[in-house]
Write a protein that holds these residues in place. Structure first.
Motif, mmCIF file in Angstrom:
data_model
loop_
_atom_site.group_PDB
_atom_site.id
_atom_site.type_symbol
_atom_site.label_atom_id
_atom_site.label_comp_id
_atom_site.label_asym_id
_atom_site.label_seq_id
_atom_site.Cartn_x
_atom_site.Cartn_y
_atom_site.Cartn_z
ATOM 1 N N GLY A 55 -71.374 -183.992 -43.130
ATOM 2 C CA GLY A 55 -69.969 -183.701 -42.866
ATOM 3 C C GLY A 55 -69.220 -184.799 -42.137
ATOM 4 N N ALA A 56 -69.917 -185.872 -41.731
ATOM 5 C CA ALA A 56 -69.254 -186.918 -40.949
ATOM 6 C C ALA A 56 -68.371 -187.798 -41.832
ATOM 7 C CB ALA A 56 -70.293 -187.773 -40.235
ATOM 8 N N ARG A 57 -68.823 -188.063 -43.046
ATOM 9 C CA ARG A 57 -68.059 -188.887 -43.977
ATOM 10 C C ARG A 57 -68.134 -188.246 -45.362
ATOM 11 N NH1 ARG A 57 -69.964 -195.022 -43.440
ATOM 12 N NH2 ARG A 57 -68.030 -195.375 -44.581
ATOM 13 N N LYS A 58 -67.263 -188.676 -46.233
ATOM 14 C CA LYS A 58 -67.225 -188.105 -47.574
ATOM 15 C C LYS A 58 -67.764 -189.066 -48.627
ATOM 16 C CE LYS A 58 -63.316 -185.165 -46.382
ATOM 17 N NZ LYS A 58 -61.914 -184.807 -46.653
ATOM 18 N N TYR A 59 -68.301 -190.189 -48.194
ATOM 19 C CA TYR A 59 -68.814 -191.158 -49.158
ATOM 20 C C TYR A 59 -69.879 -192.031 -48.511
ATOM 21 C CZ TYR A 59 -65.555 -194.236 -46.677
ATOM 22 O OH TYR A 59 -64.882 -194.930 -45.695
ATOM 23 N N GLU A 60 -70.649 -192.705 -49.371
ATOM 24 C CA GLU A 60 -71.603 -193.717 -48.932
ATOM 25 C C GLU A 60 -71.068 -195.081 -49.329
ATOM 26 O OE1 GLU A 60 -75.815 -192.267 -49.910
ATOM 27 O OE2 GLU A 60 -74.524 -190.990 -51.145
ATOM 28 N N GLU A 61 -71.783 -196.137 -48.955
ATOM 29 C CA GLU A 61 -71.342 -197.482 -49.318
ATOM 30 C C GLU A 61 -72.501 -198.305 -49.873
ATOM 31 O OE1 GLU A 61 -69.392 -199.306 -45.999
ATOM 32 O OE2 GLU A 61 -67.454 -198.465 -46.568
ATOM 33 N N MET A 62 -72.184 -199.081 -50.911
ATOM 34 C CA MET A 62 -73.132 -200.040 -51.470
ATOM 35 C C MET A 62 -73.122 -201.324 -50.638
ATOM 36 S SD MET A 62 -72.363 -199.563 -55.568
ATOM 37 C CE MET A 62 -70.575 -199.772 -55.424
ATOM 38 N N PRO A 63 -74.105 -202.209 -50.821
ATOM 39 C CA PRO A 63 -74.132 -203.457 -50.046
ATOM 40 C C PRO A 63 -72.961 -204.389 -50.344
ATOM 41 C CG PRO A 63 -76.278 -203.007 -51.009
ATOM 42 C CD PRO A 63 -75.315 -202.039 -51.624
ATOM 43 N N LEU A 64 -72.380 -204.290 -51.548
ATOM 44 C CA LEU A 64 -71.259 -205.152 -51.910
ATOM 45 C C LEU A 64 -70.289 -204.355 -52.784
ATOM 46 C CD1 LEU A 64 -72.365 -207.700 -54.671
ATOM 47 C CD2 LEU A 64 -73.659 -205.676 -54.076
ATOM 48 N N PRO A 65 -69.002 -204.738 -52.767
ATOM 49 C CA PRO A 65 -68.024 -204.017 -53.595
ATOM 50 C C PRO A 65 -68.247 -204.283 -55.071
ATOM 51 C CG PRO A 65 -67.008 -205.934 -52.586
ATOM 52 C CD PRO A 65 -68.384 -205.830 -52.001
ATOM 53 N N ARG A 66 -67.781 -203.332 -55.912
ATOM 54 C CA ARG A 66 -68.001 -203.467 -57.350
ATOM 55 C C ARG A 66 -66.919 -202.734 -58.120
ATOM 56 N NH1 ARG A 66 -73.834 -204.172 -57.419
ATOM 57 N NH2 ARG A 66 -74.289 -205.643 -59.071
ATOM 58 N N VAL A 67 -66.362 -203.424 -59.101
ATOM 59 C CA VAL A 67 -65.453 -202.788 -60.045
ATOM 60 C C VAL A 67 -65.982 -203.041 -61.455
ATOM 61 C CG1 VAL A 67 -63.931 -204.806 -60.227
ATOM 62 C CG2 VAL A 67 -63.023 -202.531 -60.729
ATOM 63 N N PHE A 68 -65.797 -202.081 -62.345
ATOM 64 C CA PHE A 68 -66.367 -202.006 -63.705
ATOM 65 C C PHE A 68 -67.842 -202.374 -63.744
ATOM 66 C CE2 PHE A 68 -65.662 -206.542 -65.020
ATOM 67 C CZ PHE A 68 -64.636 -206.903 -64.190
ATOM 68 N N ALA A 69 -68.597 -201.720 -62.875
ATOM 69 C CA ALA A 69 -70.055 -201.850 -62.887
ATOM 70 C C ALA A 69 -70.641 -200.958 -63.971
ATOM 71 C CB ALA A 69 -70.603 -201.459 -61.525
ATOM 72 N N ASP A 70 -71.944 -201.044 -64.138
ATOM 73 C CA ASP A 70 -72.688 -200.118 -64.994
ATOM 74 C C ASP A 70 -73.720 -199.404 -64.135
ATOM 75 O OD1 ASP A 70 -71.730 -200.528 -67.809
ATOM 76 O OD2 ASP A 70 -72.288 -202.588 -67.349
ATOM 77 N N ALA A 71 -73.780 -198.079 -64.261
ATOM 78 C CA ALA A 71 -74.754 -197.266 -63.539
ATOM 79 C C ALA A 71 -75.736 -196.695 -64.559
ATOM 80 C CB ALA A 71 -74.056 -196.147 -62.777
ATOM 81 N N VAL A 72 -76.995 -197.092 -64.457
ATOM 82 C CA VAL A 72 -78.008 -196.705 -65.444
ATOM 83 C C VAL A 72 -78.982 -195.723 -64.800
ATOM 84 C CG1 VAL A 72 -79.797 -197.512 -67.022
ATOM 85 C CG2 VAL A 72 -77.783 -198.938 -66.577
ATOM 86 N N LEU A 73 -79.070 -194.559 -65.389
ATOM 87 C CA LEU A 73 -79.959 -193.510 -64.909
ATOM 88 C C LEU A 73 -81.377 -193.787 -65.403
ATOM 89 C CD1 LEU A 73 -79.755 -190.862 -63.301
ATOM 90 C CD2 LEU A 73 -79.195 -189.694 -65.447
ATOM 91 N N LEU A 74 -82.337 -193.761 -64.493
ATOM 92 C CA LEU A 74 -83.717 -194.136 -64.799
ATOM 93 C C LEU A 74 -84.601 -192.906 -64.987
ATOM 94 C CD1 LEU A 74 -84.055 -197.017 -62.188
ATOM 95 C CD2 LEU A 74 -83.437 -197.205 -64.620
ATOM 96 N N PRO A 75 -85.769 -193.055 -65.625
ATOM 97 C CA PRO A 75 -86.634 -191.896 -65.876
ATOM 98 C C PRO A 75 -87.084 -191.170 -64.613
ATOM 99 C CG PRO A 75 -87.337 -193.786 -67.172
ATOM 100 C CD PRO A 75 -86.290 -194.285 -66.225
ATOM 101 N N ASN A 76 -87.170 -191.875 -63.485
ATOM 102 C CA ASN A 76 -87.609 -191.247 -62.238
ATOM 103 C C ASN A 76 -86.462 -190.627 -61.447
ATOM 104 O OD1 ASN A 76 -86.317 -193.522 -61.316
ATOM 105 N ND2 ASN A 76 -88.104 -194.421 -60.307
ATOM 106 N N GLY A 77 -85.264 -190.573 -62.041
ATOM 107 C CA GLY A 77 -84.136 -189.941 -61.369
ATOM 108 C C GLY A 77 -83.324 -190.861 -60.489
ATOM 109 N N GLN A 78 -83.763 -192.102 -60.321
ATOM 110 C CA GLN A 78 -82.988 -193.077 -59.566
ATOM 111 C C GLN A 78 -81.937 -193.726 -60.462
ATOM 112 O OE1 GLN A 78 -85.868 -195.729 -57.826
ATOM 113 N NE2 GLN A 78 -86.825 -194.127 -56.603
#
Length: 302
Positions: A108-131
Protein backbone atom coordinates in the motif's frame (compact mmCIF):
# COMPACT_ATOMS: atom_id res chain seq x y z
CA UNK A 1 -4.85 -3.24 -22.11
CA UNK A 2 -3.36 0.24 -21.74
CA UNK A 3 -4.51 3.21 -19.74
CA UNK A 4 -3.33 6.80 -19.61
CA UNK A 5 -4.13 9.52 -17.12
CA UNK A 6 -7.83 9.32 -18.00
CA UNK A 7 -7.97 5.68 -16.98
CA UNK A 8 -9.72 4.68 -20.19
CA UNK A 9 -9.10 1.51 -22.18
CA UNK A 10 -9.49 2.40 -25.83
CA UNK A 11 -9.69 0.72 -29.23
CA UNK A 12 -7.91 2.20 -32.23
CA UNK A 13 -10.14 2.17 -35.33
CA UNK A 14 -9.24 1.87 -39.01
CA UNK A 15 -10.24 5.49 -39.64
CA UNK A 16 -7.70 6.81 -37.13
CA UNK A 17 -9.97 7.36 -34.13
CA UNK A 18 -9.88 6.10 -30.56
CA UNK A 19 -13.04 4.55 -29.11
CA UNK A 20 -13.18 4.27 -25.28
CA UNK A 21 -14.20 0.76 -24.17
CA UNK A 22 -13.75 0.64 -20.39
CA UNK A 23 -13.04 3.06 -17.56
CA UNK A 24 -10.07 1.93 -15.50
CA UNK A 25 -8.03 3.68 -12.80
CA UNK A 26 -5.77 6.33 -14.29
CA UNK A 27 -2.01 6.13 -13.92
CA UNK A 28 -1.06 8.08 -10.77
CA UNK A 29 1.92 9.86 -12.35
CA UNK A 30 1.49 13.18 -14.16
CA UNK A 31 2.11 13.05 -17.92
CA UNK A 32 2.79 9.29 -17.92
CA UNK A 33 1.22 7.30 -20.73
CA UNK A 34 1.62 3.65 -21.71
CA UNK A 35 -0.61 3.69 -24.82
CA UNK A 36 0.50 4.07 -28.43
CA UNK A 37 2.53 5.98 -29.36
CA UNK A 38 4.09 6.62 -25.95
CA UNK A 39 3.80 2.93 -25.34
CA UNK A 40 4.96 0.56 -22.70
CA UNK A 41 4.77 -3.21 -23.03
CA UNK A 42 2.28 -5.43 -21.23
CA UNK A 43 1.97 -9.10 -20.32
CA UNK A 44 -0.65 -11.21 -18.59
CA UNK A 45 1.02 -12.87 -15.62
CA UNK A 46 1.03 -16.68 -15.50
CA UNK A 47 -2.43 -18.22 -15.06
CA UNK A 48 -2.35 -20.69 -12.16
CA UNK A 49 -4.83 -23.19 -10.71
CA UNK A 50 -3.64 -22.24 -7.21
CA UNK A 51 -5.43 -18.86 -7.48
CA UNK A 52 -8.27 -20.08 -9.73
CA UNK A 53 -6.53 -18.69 -12.83
CA UNK A 54 -6.78 -15.08 -11.68
CA UNK A 55 -5.98 -12.62 -14.49
CA UNK A 56 -3.36 -10.02 -13.62
CA UNK A 57 -1.65 -7.66 -16.05
CA UNK A 58 1.79 -6.02 -15.73
CA UNK A 59 2.70 -2.92 -17.76
CA UNK A 60 6.39 -2.08 -18.21
CA UNK A 61 7.57 1.46 -18.98
CA UNK A 62 6.01 4.02 -21.30
CA UNK A 63 6.37 7.69 -22.22
CA UNK A 64 6.18 10.68 -19.91
CA UNK A 65 4.46 13.18 -22.20
CA UNK A 66 1.04 11.57 -22.58
CA UNK A 67 -2.16 13.42 -21.66
CA UNK A 68 -5.43 11.57 -21.81
CA UNK A 69 -5.76 9.78 -25.11
CA UNK A 70 -3.27 12.04 -26.87
CA UNK A 71 0.03 10.25 -26.20
CA UNK A 72 2.46 12.49 -28.06
CA UNK A 73 6.03 13.12 -26.98
CA UNK A 74 9.39 14.33 -28.16
CA UNK A 75 12.68 12.50 -28.41
CA UNK A 76 14.26 14.29 -25.45
CA UNK A 77 11.43 13.42 -23.06
CA UNK A 78 12.52 10.68 -20.64
CA UNK A 79 10.80 7.32 -20.77
CA UNK A 80 9.36 5.73 -17.63
CA UNK A 81 10.87 3.11 -15.30
CA UNK A 82 7.51 2.08 -13.90
CA UNK A 83 5.94 -1.36 -13.57
CA UNK A 84 2.20 -1.28 -12.90
CA UNK A 85 0.13 -4.34 -12.05
CA UNK A 86 -3.64 -4.80 -12.01
CA UNK A 87 -5.84 -7.78 -11.24
CA UNK A 88 -8.69 -8.05 -13.72
CA UNK A 89 -12.23 -9.09 -12.77
CA UNK A 90 -14.10 -12.17 -14.05
CA UNK A 91 -15.96 -11.66 -17.32
CA UNK A 92 -19.40 -11.32 -15.71
CA UNK A 93 -18.16 -8.66 -13.29
CA UNK A 94 -16.36 -6.77 -16.09
CA UNK A 95 -19.53 -6.69 -18.19
CA UNK A 96 -21.34 -5.17 -15.20
CA UNK A 97 -18.70 -2.45 -15.09
CA UNK A 98 -17.13 -3.76 -11.87
CA UNK A 99 -13.52 -2.88 -12.70
CA UNK A 100 -10.67 -2.37 -10.21
CA UNK A 101 -10.49 1.01 -8.49
CA UNK A 102 -6.73 1.08 -8.07
CA UNK A 103 -3.43 -0.48 -9.11
CA UNK A 104 -1.96 -3.43 -7.23
CA UNK A 105 0.79 -2.86 -4.69
CA UNK A 106 1.19 -5.32 -1.82
CA UNK A 107 2.08 -3.00 1.07
CA UNK A 108 0.00 0.00 0.00
CA UNK A 109 2.98 2.37 0.18
CA UNK A 110 3.30 2.83 -3.58
CA UNK A 111 1.27 1.90 -6.62
CA UNK A 112 4.13 0.85 -8.87
CA UNK A 113 7.60 -0.67 -9.03
CA UNK A 114 10.60 0.58 -10.99
CA UNK A 115 12.97 -1.02 -13.48
CA UNK A 116 16.73 -0.26 -13.39
CA UNK A 117 16.41 2.02 -16.44
CA UNK A 118 13.56 3.80 -18.25
CA UNK A 119 12.04 2.18 -21.32
CA UNK A 120 9.60 3.11 -24.04
CA UNK A 121 8.31 0.64 -26.70
CA UNK A 122 10.01 -2.28 -25.00
CA UNK A 123 9.08 -5.92 -25.48
CA UNK A 124 7.94 -8.03 -22.51
CA UNK A 125 8.35 -11.77 -23.14
CA UNK A 126 6.61 -14.24 -20.87
CA UNK A 127 8.81 -17.25 -20.09
CA UNK A 128 7.86 -20.90 -19.38
CA UNK A 129 8.74 -20.52 -15.69
CA UNK A 130 6.36 -17.58 -15.25
CA UNK A 131 9.04 -14.90 -15.25
CA UNK A 132 9.13 -12.02 -17.75
CA UNK A 133 12.13 -10.69 -19.67
CA UNK A 134 11.89 -7.01 -20.66
CA UNK A 135 14.16 -5.81 -23.46
CA UNK A 136 14.47 -3.52 -26.51
CA UNK A 137 13.31 0.10 -26.72
CA UNK A 138 14.73 3.52 -25.89
CA UNK A 139 15.30 5.56 -22.74
CA UNK A 140 13.94 8.75 -24.28
CA UNK A 141 11.20 9.75 -26.70
CA UNK A 142 8.38 7.84 -28.37
CA UNK A 143 8.17 5.45 -31.35
CA UNK A 144 6.72 6.24 -34.71
CA UNK A 145 7.94 7.11 -38.17
CA UNK A 146 8.41 4.79 -41.12
CA UNK A 147 11.07 2.91 -43.07
CA UNK A 148 12.60 6.21 -44.25
CA UNK A 149 13.11 7.44 -40.71
CA UNK A 150 11.04 10.00 -38.84
CA UNK A 151 11.12 8.40 -35.39
CA UNK A 152 11.45 10.44 -32.22
CA UNK A 153 13.51 8.34 -29.83
CA UNK A 154 17.11 7.98 -28.69
CA UNK A 155 19.45 6.44 -26.09
CA UNK A 156 18.82 2.74 -26.54
CA UNK A 157 17.88 0.58 -23.58
CA UNK A 158 20.51 -2.08 -24.29
CA UNK A 159 20.22 -4.09 -21.07
CA UNK A 160 17.61 -6.82 -20.66
CA UNK A 161 16.00 -7.30 -17.26
CA UNK A 162 14.23 -10.29 -15.74
CA UNK A 163 11.06 -9.77 -13.70
CA UNK A 164 9.80 -12.44 -11.28
CA UNK A 165 6.20 -11.54 -10.28
CA UNK A 166 6.12 -14.07 -7.44
CA UNK A 167 9.11 -12.78 -5.48
CA UNK A 168 8.89 -10.11 -2.75
CA UNK A 169 8.60 -6.61 -4.16
CA UNK A 170 12.22 -5.61 -3.59
CA UNK A 171 13.62 -8.83 -5.12
CA UNK A 172 11.73 -9.15 -8.40
CA UNK A 173 14.23 -7.67 -10.86
CA UNK A 174 17.49 -9.20 -12.09
CA UNK A 175 19.81 -7.49 -14.59
CA UNK A 176 20.68 -9.64 -17.60
CA UNK A 177 22.98 -9.29 -20.61
CA UNK A 178 23.27 -6.11 -22.68
CA UNK A 179 23.14 -5.93 -26.47
CA UNK A 180 25.20 -3.54 -28.58
CA UNK A 181 22.40 -3.12 -31.15
CA UNK A 182 19.68 -0.54 -30.62
CA UNK A 183 16.15 -1.86 -31.05
CA UNK A 184 13.73 0.98 -31.68
CA UNK A 185 10.44 1.15 -33.58
CA UNK A 186 9.35 -2.14 -35.21
CA UNK A 187 11.78 -4.24 -33.21
CA UNK A 188 10.60 -7.59 -31.96
CA UNK A 189 11.21 -10.35 -29.42
CA UNK A 190 9.67 -13.83 -29.39
CA UNK A 191 9.97 -16.91 -27.22
CA UNK A 192 11.32 -19.94 -29.11
CA UNK A 193 10.48 -23.60 -28.39
CA UNK A 194 13.97 -23.92 -26.89
CA UNK A 195 13.09 -21.35 -24.21
CA UNK A 196 15.50 -18.82 -25.73
CA UNK A 197 14.30 -15.39 -26.94
CA UNK A 198 14.76 -14.33 -30.57
CA UNK A 199 15.38 -10.57 -30.97
CA UNK A 200 15.31 -8.65 -34.26
CA UNK A 201 14.22 -5.51 -36.09
CA UNK A 202 14.39 -1.68 -35.75
CA UNK A 203 14.21 0.87 -38.54
CA UNK A 204 15.41 4.26 -37.26
CA UNK A 205 18.47 5.77 -35.68
CA UNK A 206 18.56 8.25 -32.80
CA UNK A 207 16.48 11.37 -33.35
CA UNK A 208 18.40 14.60 -33.79
CA UNK A 209 18.99 17.09 -30.99
CA UNK A 210 16.37 19.56 -32.18
CA UNK A 211 13.66 16.91 -32.18
CA UNK A 212 11.51 19.04 -29.89
CA UNK A 213 11.42 21.59 -32.71
CA UNK A 214 10.64 19.02 -35.38
CA UNK A 215 13.89 17.12 -36.07
CA UNK A 216 13.36 13.39 -36.69
CA UNK A 217 15.53 10.29 -36.79
CA UNK A 218 17.26 9.17 -39.99
CA UNK A 219 16.47 5.73 -41.44
CA UNK A 220 18.54 2.89 -40.01
CA UNK A 221 17.10 -0.50 -40.95
CA UNK A 222 18.49 -3.27 -38.77
CA UNK A 223 18.82 -6.74 -40.33
CA UNK A 224 20.83 -8.48 -37.61
CA UNK A 225 19.07 -10.90 -35.26
CA UNK A 226 20.16 -11.97 -31.79
CA UNK A 227 19.44 -14.82 -29.41
CA UNK A 228 19.02 -14.13 -25.70
CA UNK A 229 19.56 -17.14 -23.47
CA UNK A 230 17.99 -16.95 -20.05
CA UNK A 231 19.58 -18.25 -16.82
CA UNK A 232 17.71 -21.55 -17.08
CA UNK A 233 19.48 -22.26 -20.40
CA UNK A 234 22.67 -22.95 -18.44
CA UNK A 235 21.11 -25.40 -15.99
CA UNK A 236 20.05 -29.05 -16.43
CA UNK A 237 16.50 -29.25 -17.75
CA UNK A 238 13.99 -32.13 -17.95
CA UNK A 239 13.77 -34.04 -21.23
CA UNK A 240 10.33 -35.29 -22.24
CA UNK A 241 10.54 -38.93 -23.36
CA UNK A 242 6.84 -39.84 -23.68
CA UNK A 243 3.26 -38.54 -23.56
CA UNK A 244 0.16 -40.62 -23.02
CA UNK A 245 -1.75 -39.06 -25.93
CA UNK A 246 -1.11 -36.72 -28.85
CA UNK A 247 -4.58 -35.13 -28.49
CA UNK A 248 -6.07 -34.04 -25.19
CA UNK A 249 -9.52 -32.62 -24.46
CA UNK A 250 -10.21 -29.81 -22.03
CA UNK A 251 -10.43 -31.16 -18.48
CA UNK A 252 -8.85 -34.53 -19.34
CA UNK A 253 -5.54 -35.88 -18.05
CA UNK A 254 -2.17 -36.23 -19.74
CA UNK A 255 0.74 -38.32 -18.45
CA UNK A 256 4.20 -37.02 -19.34
CA UNK A 257 7.28 -39.19 -18.92
CA UNK A 258 10.58 -37.37 -18.50
CA UNK A 259 14.24 -37.73 -17.63
CA UNK A 260 15.52 -35.31 -15.00
CA UNK A 261 17.86 -35.22 -12.05
CA UNK A 262 15.44 -32.85 -10.32
CA UNK A 263 11.83 -33.23 -9.24
CA UNK A 264 9.09 -31.42 -11.17
CA UNK A 265 7.30 -28.60 -9.35
CA UNK A 266 5.05 -27.32 -12.15
CA UNK A 267 4.06 -27.82 -15.79
CA UNK A 268 2.88 -25.09 -18.15
CA UNK A 269 1.59 -24.74 -21.70
CA UNK A 270 2.35 -21.82 -24.02
CA UNK A 271 0.81 -20.90 -27.41
CA UNK A 272 2.94 -19.59 -30.29
CA UNK A 273 3.58 -15.85 -30.08
CA UNK A 274 2.31 -13.04 -32.31
CA UNK A 275 4.18 -9.88 -31.38
CA UNK A 276 3.92 -6.39 -32.90
CA UNK A 277 4.26 -2.83 -31.61
CA UNK A 278 5.39 -3.94 -28.12
CA UNK A 279 2.40 -6.23 -27.58
CA UNK A 280 2.21 -10.01 -27.94
CA UNK A 281 -1.52 -10.64 -28.24
CA UNK A 282 -1.14 -14.45 -28.13
CA UNK A 283 1.12 -14.49 -25.09
CA UNK A 284 -0.02 -16.78 -22.27
CA UNK A 285 1.59 -19.14 -19.79
CA UNK A 286 -0.99 -21.48 -18.27
CA UNK A 287 0.06 -23.67 -15.36
CA UNK A 288 -1.63 -27.07 -15.33
CA UNK A 289 -3.00 -28.82 -12.27
CA UNK A 290 -0.69 -31.68 -11.29
CA UNK A 291 -2.75 -34.70 -10.22
CA UNK A 292 0.15 -37.16 -9.87
CA UNK A 293 3.87 -36.44 -9.55
CA UNK A 294 6.37 -39.30 -9.69
CA UNK A 295 10.14 -39.52 -10.05
CA UNK A 296 10.03 -40.06 -13.80
CA UNK A 297 6.52 -38.91 -14.81
CA UNK A 298 3.92 -36.30 -14.05
CA UNK A 299 0.18 -36.38 -14.76
CA UNK A 300 -1.55 -33.09 -15.40
CA UNK A 301 -5.13 -31.99 -15.97
CA UNK A 302 -5.69 -29.86 -19.06
Amino acid sequence: MYTCRTGQVVRFTSDGNFIPMWNMPGLPIDNLCTAFSAMGSAAILPLKPSNNYQFEVAIFGGGTQGKGLDCKGVCNAPASKTIFRMRLPPVAAALRGEWPKDWVWPNGARKYEEMPLPRVFADAVLLPNGQIVVLNGAQKGVPGGHIDGGGTAKEAAYMAVLYDPDKPAAERITKLASSTIHRYYHSNALLLPSGDVWVAGSEQGDCVDNCAQGGNAPPDQEYRAELLQLPYAFKPRPTIRSISSSTVKYGSKLKIGFNSEYSISFASVIPPGANTHSLNMMQRVVYLKIVENKKDSVTVQM
